[in-house]
Design a protein around this motif. Structure first.
Motif, PDB file in Angstrom:
ATOM      1  N   ALA A  55      68.024 -13.654 -22.697  1.00 27.33           N
ATOM      2  CA  ALA A  55      68.965 -12.922 -23.623  1.00 27.33           C
ATOM      3  C   ALA A  55      68.202 -13.280 -25.286  1.00 27.33           C
ATOM      4  O   ALA A  55      67.878 -14.596 -25.301  1.00 27.33           O
ATOM      5  N   TRP A  56      68.332 -12.286 -26.055  1.00 31.10           N
ATOM      6  CA  TRP A  56      67.716 -12.727 -27.185  1.00 31.10           C
ATOM      7  C   TRP A  56      69.059 -12.226 -28.329  1.00 31.10           C
ATOM      8  O   TRP A  56      69.516 -11.222 -28.323  1.00 31.10           O
ATOM      9  N   THR A  70      73.542  -9.844 -29.460  1.00 26.72           N
ATOM     10  CA  THR A  70      72.732 -10.610 -28.268  1.00 26.72           C
ATOM     11  C   THR A  70      72.445  -9.434 -27.292  1.00 26.72           C
ATOM     12  O   THR A  70      73.319  -8.562 -26.895  1.00 26.72           O
ATOM     13  N   LEU A  71      71.164  -9.387 -26.827  1.00 24.76           N
ATOM     14  CA  LEU A  71      70.784  -8.258 -25.945  1.00 24.76           C
ATOM     15  C   LEU A  71      70.157  -9.144 -24.773  1.00 24.76           C
ATOM     16  O   LEU A  71      69.307  -9.973 -25.140  1.00 24.76           O
ATOM     17  N   THR A  72      70.446  -8.536 -23.489  1.00 23.20           N
ATOM     18  CA  THR A  72      69.610  -9.061 -22.380  1.00 23.20           C
ATOM     19  C   THR A  72      68.221  -8.325 -22.246  1.00 23.20           C
ATOM     20  O   THR A  72      68.158  -7.231 -22.732  1.00 23.20           O
ATOM     21  N   ALA A  73      67.480  -8.750 -21.455  1.00 24.41           N
ATOM     22  CA  ALA A  73      66.317  -8.020 -21.117  1.00 24.41           C
ATOM     23  C   ALA A  73      66.541  -6.906 -20.319  1.00 24.41           C
ATOM     24  O   ALA A  73      65.778  -5.864 -20.530  1.00 24.41           O
ATOM     25  N   GLU A 129      69.163  -4.944 -20.727  1.00 27.03           N
ATOM     26  CA  GLU A 129      69.676  -4.000 -21.394  1.00 27.03           C
ATOM     27  C   GLU A 129      68.697  -3.411 -22.365  1.00 27.03           C
ATOM     28  O   GLU A 129      68.811  -2.155 -22.792  1.00 27.03           O
ATOM     29  N   TYR A 172      63.554  -5.993 -31.387  1.00 26.80           N
ATOM     30  CA  TYR A 172      63.404  -6.872 -30.361  1.00 26.80           C
ATOM     31  C   TYR A 172      62.134  -7.401 -29.939  1.00 26.80           C
ATOM     32  O   TYR A 172      61.834  -8.391 -29.715  1.00 26.80           O
ATOM     33  N   ARG A 197      60.614 -10.995 -30.158  1.00 18.53           N
ATOM     34  CA  ARG A 197      60.065 -11.256 -28.826  1.00 18.53           C
ATOM     35  C   ARG A 197      58.702 -12.000 -29.000  1.00 18.53           C
ATOM     36  O   ARG A 197      58.222 -12.903 -28.386  1.00 18.53           O
TER      37      ARG A 197
END
Length: 215
Positions: A85-86, A100-103, A105, A185, A189
Motif C-alpha cells: 500500500a502506498w 492510502t491506496l493499495t496496489a 485498488e 502513484y 512508486r
C-alpha cells in the motif's frame, strides 16, 4: 488460482495470458497489480464467452518498468510483501493524512482508465437515450390509462434523458481525477516524487514561537 501462484506466470516472457472462469474473474485486479509489479502492462481484456475472461499482458521494457521488476524481486527475496500500500501525497495539497491506496485498488483504476480511453461512454449515452425514448413512447400510449403507470414512466424517461446528458461530463471528471491519481502513484512508486517538505522550523536566534520567513 492462488495468489502465490500468479507471480510464476510473469517470468520474463514477452506475453502472458490468463483465462479466468466463474469466480476467478474477481482476481483480475489482483493479477493486474502483480503484473505491474513485475513490469507487465495489461494489453487487452477479452471475453470469449459469458463465463470466461481472458487477460493479456505484455512485458514493458522501459527502464522504469524493468527497475520496478528488479525492486519487486529484491523485496520478495528479503521477505517483503508481494503487494504494498502506498500513501499518496498530492503536491501542494494540505492533507493531514495522505490517501492510502493499495496496489489492487490502483490496478482497478488503471483498468477503468484503459476502458474509458478505448471505448469512452458513447454506448452508455446511446443506451440511456434509447431507454428514455422508449419510456416516453410507453407513457404516450398509456396516457389514458392509470396514472400509477403513466407518471412513473414519464419521470423515468426524464431521469434517463438527464443522465444521458450528464454522463459524458461526469465520466470525464472521473477520468481526469483518477488519471492524476494513478500518474501520481506511478511517480511516487518510481521514487520521482517525494513527500511534501516539513513545515519550517524556528529561525536560529529567534524567540520561541517565531518561525522563519517574513512576517
Amino acid at each position: 488460482m492462488k495468489e502465490a501462484e500468479i507471480p510464476g506466470h510473469f517470468d520474463g516472457r514477452g506475453r502472458v495470458e490468463f483465462s479466468l472462469g466463474g469466480l476467478e474473474a474477481g482476481q483480475s485486479d489482483t493479477i493486474t497489480a502483480i503484473g505491474f509489479e513485475f513490469g507487465y502492462d495489461l494489453a487487452a481484456t477479452e471475453v470469449p464467452s459469458r463465463s470466461t475472461m481472458r487477460l493479456v499482458f505484455v512485458r514493458n521494457d522501459s527502464p522504469t518498468a524493468r527497475q520496478r521488476a528488479v525492486q519487486t524481486q529484491d523485496r520478495l527475496r528479503a521477505g517483503g510483501p508481494l503487494l504494498m500500500a502506498w500513501a499518496i501525497r498530492t503536491p501542494g495539497a494540505e492533507q493531514v493524512v495522505p490517501q492510502t491506496l493499495t496496489a489492487v485498488e490502483v490496478a482497478s483504476k488503471r483498468r477503468g482508465l484503459a476502458a474509458y480511453e478505448s471505448n469512452g461512454v458513447r454506448g452508455l449515452v446511446v443506451l440511456g437515450a434509447l431507454l428514455s425514448v422508449g419510456c416516453l413512447v410507453l407513457a404516450w400510449k398509456l396516457r389514458h390509462g392509470p396514472g400509477a403507470v403513466v407518471v412513473p414512466a414519464t419521470l423515468f424517461a426524464v431521469a434517463l434523458a438527464v443522465l444521458a446528458v450528464l454522463v459524458p461530463s461526469l465520466a470525464r471528471r472521473w477520468y481526469e481525477k483518477n488519471r492524476r491519481l494513478v500518474d501520481l502513484y506511478d511517480q511516487q512508486r518510481a521514487g520521482r516524487v517525494g513527500p511534501p517538505p516539513p513545515p519550517p522550523g524556528p529561525t536560529p536566534g529567534s524567540p520561541p514561537g517565531h518561525f522563519g520567513g517574513e512576517g
